[in-house]
Motif scaffolding. Structure first.
Motif, PDB file in Angstrom:
ATOM      1  N   VAL A 274     -45.788 -13.131  14.197  1.00 54.66           N
ATOM      2  CA  VAL A 274     -46.265 -12.514  12.668  1.00 54.66           C
ATOM      3  C   VAL A 274     -46.127 -10.978  12.629  1.00 54.66           C
ATOM      4  CG1 VAL A 274     -48.061 -12.365  11.044  1.00 54.66           C
ATOM      5  CG2 VAL A 274     -47.756 -14.631  12.258  1.00 54.66           C
ATOM      6  N   ASN A 275     -46.974 -10.432  13.705  1.00 55.34           N
ATOM      7  CA  ASN A 275     -47.012  -8.942  13.550  1.00 55.34           C
ATOM      8  C   ASN A 275     -45.764  -8.141  13.793  1.00 55.34           C
ATOM      9  OD1 ASN A 275     -49.435  -9.910  13.333  1.00 55.34           O
ATOM     10  ND2 ASN A 275     -50.548  -8.778  14.789  1.00 55.34           N
ATOM     11  N   ALA A 276     -44.951  -8.460  14.951  1.00 53.44           N
ATOM     12  CA  ALA A 276     -43.777  -7.665  15.387  1.00 53.44           C
ATOM     13  C   ALA A 276     -42.622  -8.393  14.566  1.00 53.44           C
ATOM     14  CB  ALA A 276     -43.512  -7.653  16.872  1.00 53.44           C
TER      15      ALA A 276
ATOM     16  N   VAL B 126     -54.968 -10.853  12.994  1.00 52.51           N
ATOM     17  CA  VAL B 126     -56.031 -10.181  13.506  1.00 52.51           C
ATOM     18  C   VAL B 126     -57.137 -10.542  14.480  1.00 52.51           C
ATOM     19  CG1 VAL B 126     -57.583  -8.387  12.606  1.00 52.51           C
ATOM     20  CG2 VAL B 126     -55.641  -8.787  11.174  1.00 52.51           C
ATOM     21  N   GLY B 127     -57.015 -10.185  15.594  1.00 55.16           N
ATOM     22  CA  GLY B 127     -57.923 -10.705  16.588  1.00 55.16           C
ATOM     23  C   GLY B 127     -57.586 -10.201  17.987  1.00 55.16           C
ATOM     24  N   VAL B 128     -58.438  -9.514  18.623  1.00 52.88           N
ATOM     25  CA  VAL B 128     -57.704  -9.050  19.783  1.00 52.88           C
ATOM     26  C   VAL B 128     -58.029 -10.105  21.001  1.00 52.88           C
ATOM     27  CG1 VAL B 128     -58.618  -7.399  21.859  1.00 52.88           C
ATOM     28  CG2 VAL B 128     -58.347  -6.370  19.330  1.00 52.88           C
ATOM     29  N   GLY B 129     -58.916 -10.837  20.977  1.00 49.45           N
ATOM     30  CA  GLY B 129     -59.157 -11.818  22.007  1.00 49.45           C
ATOM     31  C   GLY B 129     -58.170 -12.873  21.718  1.00 49.45           C
ATOM     32  N   GLN B 130     -58.130 -13.346  20.646  1.00 48.60           N
ATOM     33  CA  GLN B 130     -57.164 -14.637  20.041  1.00 48.60           C
ATOM     34  C   GLN B 130     -55.667 -14.179  20.266  1.00 48.60           C
ATOM     35  OE1 GLN B 130     -56.937 -15.658  16.032  1.00 48.60           O
ATOM     36  NE2 GLN B 130     -56.975 -17.941  16.566  1.00 48.60           N
TER      37      GLN B 130
ATOM     38  N   LEU C 226     -50.246  -4.216  21.257  1.00 46.21           N
ATOM     39  CA  LEU C 226     -48.990  -4.284  21.202  1.00 46.21           C
ATOM     40  C   LEU C 226     -48.056  -4.419  19.958  1.00 46.21           C
ATOM     41  CD1 LEU C 226     -46.496  -3.680  23.377  1.00 46.21           C
ATOM     42  CD2 LEU C 226     -46.729  -6.195  23.801  1.00 46.21           C
ATOM     43  N   GLY C 227     -48.593  -5.407  19.225  1.00 48.03           N
ATOM     44  CA  GLY C 227     -47.897  -5.807  17.999  1.00 48.03           C
ATOM     45  C   GLY C 227     -48.260  -4.925  16.796  1.00 48.03           C
ATOM     46  N   LYS C 228     -49.482  -4.134  17.011  1.00 47.38           N
ATOM     47  CA  LYS C 228     -49.741  -3.230  15.781  1.00 47.38           C
ATOM     48  C   LYS C 228     -48.915  -1.776  16.202  1.00 47.38           C
ATOM     49  CE  LYS C 228     -51.782  -3.664  12.834  1.00 47.38           C
ATOM     50  NZ  LYS C 228     -51.352  -4.518  11.998  1.00 47.38           N
TER      51      LYS C 228
ATOM     52  N   SER D 161     -52.299   3.443  24.661  1.00 48.83           N
ATOM     53  CA  SER D 161     -52.326   2.563  26.027  1.00 48.83           C
ATOM     54  C   SER D 161     -52.487   1.303  25.615  1.00 48.83           C
ATOM     55  CB  SER D 161     -53.709   3.140  26.553  1.00 48.83           C
ATOM     56  OG  SER D 161     -53.847   2.187  27.828  1.00 48.83           O
ATOM     57  N   LEU D 162     -51.779   0.534  25.477  1.00 52.40           N
ATOM     58  CA  LEU D 162     -51.683  -0.962  25.079  1.00 52.40           C
ATOM     59  C   LEU D 162     -52.232  -2.262  25.927  1.00 52.40           C
ATOM     60  CD1 LEU D 162     -48.069  -0.301  23.389  1.00 52.40           C
ATOM     61  CD2 LEU D 162     -50.313  -0.112  22.253  1.00 52.40           C
ATOM     62  N   SER D 163     -53.385  -2.494  25.511  1.00 55.19           N
ATOM     63  CA  SER D 163     -54.116  -3.349  26.464  1.00 55.19           C
ATOM     64  C   SER D 163     -54.434  -4.932  26.151  1.00 55.19           C
ATOM     65  CB  SER D 163     -55.446  -2.866  26.970  1.00 55.19           C
ATOM     66  OG  SER D 163     -56.406  -2.402  25.864  1.00 55.19           O
TER      67      SER D 163
END
Ligand SMILES: NC(=O)c1ccc[n+]([C@@H]2O[C@H](COP(=O)([O-])OP(=O)(O)OC[C@H]3O[C@@H](n4cnc5c(N)ncnc54)[C@H](O)[C@@H]3O)[C@@H](O)[C@H]2O)c1
Length: 370
Positions: free
Chosen positions: A97-99, A82-86, A183-185, A176-178
């Motif tokens: 992990v996510n996808a 969980v972390g947009v920047g990272q 994208l993973g979510k 809108s996947l930025s």
């Protein structure tokens, strides 16, 4: 009574989901790798209800999933980095992990069918929230360009430069996947809904907005903005605010989110749907910083408005919760001031290591913040 596996259940939201399910009489097993960034290298977290069985392992490990699914009838899938920047530089890890983690879970569910699946998605899939123009017409493309951000022109405008007004965002707003995280979510959400439709497993994807409450990982600099502000304030430092602080968000109590997860496991009408889970109210980042400082009794520490921005950040996004009310019977229960007071009470005695400067430096080094 159901036997529920909560993946990522030793995390912030998962531990509250576990408690809520146990309280209504379900049996709960948690699968969690106790990631050091979240858990600081410790063992079973003290806040995880003793009634929840913990299986320590990685969601990408099929053998571990086989053990975790044994005897289980329902799954709440919360595992994620969980972390947009990272996510913008740990691209392989976030995608893995996510996808891929979700894909491995779904393959395990082929051998171990369950009756219900709920997956955590995120408001981040929307990118910008919904905006309308002066005539009230929705604007399809309210994205901000990098050139615009470099000028400090923070508000999105319409295609012809016209002013726009943010309004509550419904699930019908196109995604809108930025960021790699967003994208993973979206992958997690789509994979689960597609699996549910193909194998007749009633599946609900919940798009959580900004979740806050006790047990947030305060020292994790990639966690939610409230935990970051709290850890700065508790260390006698001003919260750092990107842009001008007038960006609006929807802060929802973790108790409401946990209840939404529990409702989604029972809501026949929600099968196959994406559903927003927010408070239905919006508040600016400046306002939330001021309210938190007041509640913590550290009003001398004025927020530092940096005028910097982060690549992938959005300006305004807050939830339209009409669908959650209709399909889940969800009502946001915790008002913001009551939720912040609860957060403040929990914060007393918490040791937060402020790592925000190090995290911001990581983004700056990579040209992801200006
Ligand atoms: N917190 C928010 O504001 C928010 C908003 C929108 C969506 N979400 C989503 O809600 C879910 C839970 O978020 P959270 O805030 O509780 O985060 P969290 O980091 O506290 O919890 C995630 C848990 O997953 C575990 N985990 C990480 N990688 C793993 C792996 N490979 N195998 C097994 N376990 C692993 C971590 O140890 C952690 O306990 C996530 O899917 C997140 O994307 C959170």
């Amino acid at each position: 009574m159901a036997r529920v596996l909560v993946t990522g259940g030793a995390g912030f939201i998962g531990s509250h989901v576990a408690t809520t399910l146990l309280e209504r009489g379900d049996e709960v097993r948690v699968l969690d790798c106790l990631h050091p960034q979240v858990h600081g290298g410790g063992g079973r977290p003290g806040y995880l209800s003793p009634g929840a069985e913990l299986v320590v392992g990685d969601v990408r490990d099929p053998e571990c999933l086989r053990k975790a699914l044994d005897g289980v009838d329902e799954v709440v899938h919360l595992t994620a980095r969980v972390g947009v920047g990272q996510s913008m530089y740990e691209i392989a890890e976030y995608t893995s992990v996510n996808a891929v983690g979700t894909a491995v879970l779904l393959e395990a569910l082929l051998d171990h069918p369950v009756a219900r699946l709920v997956v955590a998605s995120s408001m981040s899939v929307y990118g910008e929230g919904l905006y309308v123009d002066a005539d009230g017409a929705p604007c399809a493309s309210a994205e901000r360009t990098r050139a615009q951000l470099e000028r400090g022109a923070w508000e999105p405008t319409g295609p012809d430069g016209q002013a726009l007004t943010p309004v509550p965002t419904p699930e019908t707003k196109p995604v809108s996947l930025s960021s790699v995280y967003a994208l993973g979510k979206f992958d997690q959400e789509r994979l689960c809904l597609l699996f549910g439709a193909a194998y007749h497993v009633p599946t609900v994807a919940l798009r959580f907005f900004n979740v806050y409450g006790p047990d947030q990982a305060l020292s994790n600099p990639y966690t939610g903005v409230l935990a970051i502000f709290a850890s700065r304030l508790l260390n006698g430092r001003s919260p750092l605010i990107f842009e001008d602080g007038e960006q609006r968000r929807d802060f929802v109590s973790v108790h409401d989110v946990a209840r939404a997860c529990a409702l989604a496991l029972r809501a026949d009408a929600a099968a196959g749907e994406v559903v927003n889970v927010g408070s239905g109210e919006s508040v600016s980042v400046n306002e939330i910083a001021a309210r938190l400082a007041r509640i913590l009794g550290v009003e001398g520490l004025e927020p530092e408005v940096t005028g910097q921005y982060r690549v992938g950040d959005i300006r305004h996004c807050f939830a339209d919760v009409t669908r959650a009310k209709a399909l889940l019977g969800y009502e946001p229960d915790v008002a913001l001031d009551a939720g912040l007071a609860e957060l403040a009470a929990w914060l007393e005695g918490q040791v937060a290591v402020d790592q925000v400067d190090a995290a911001t430096a990581q983004l700056r080094e990579r040209g992801l913040t200006v």
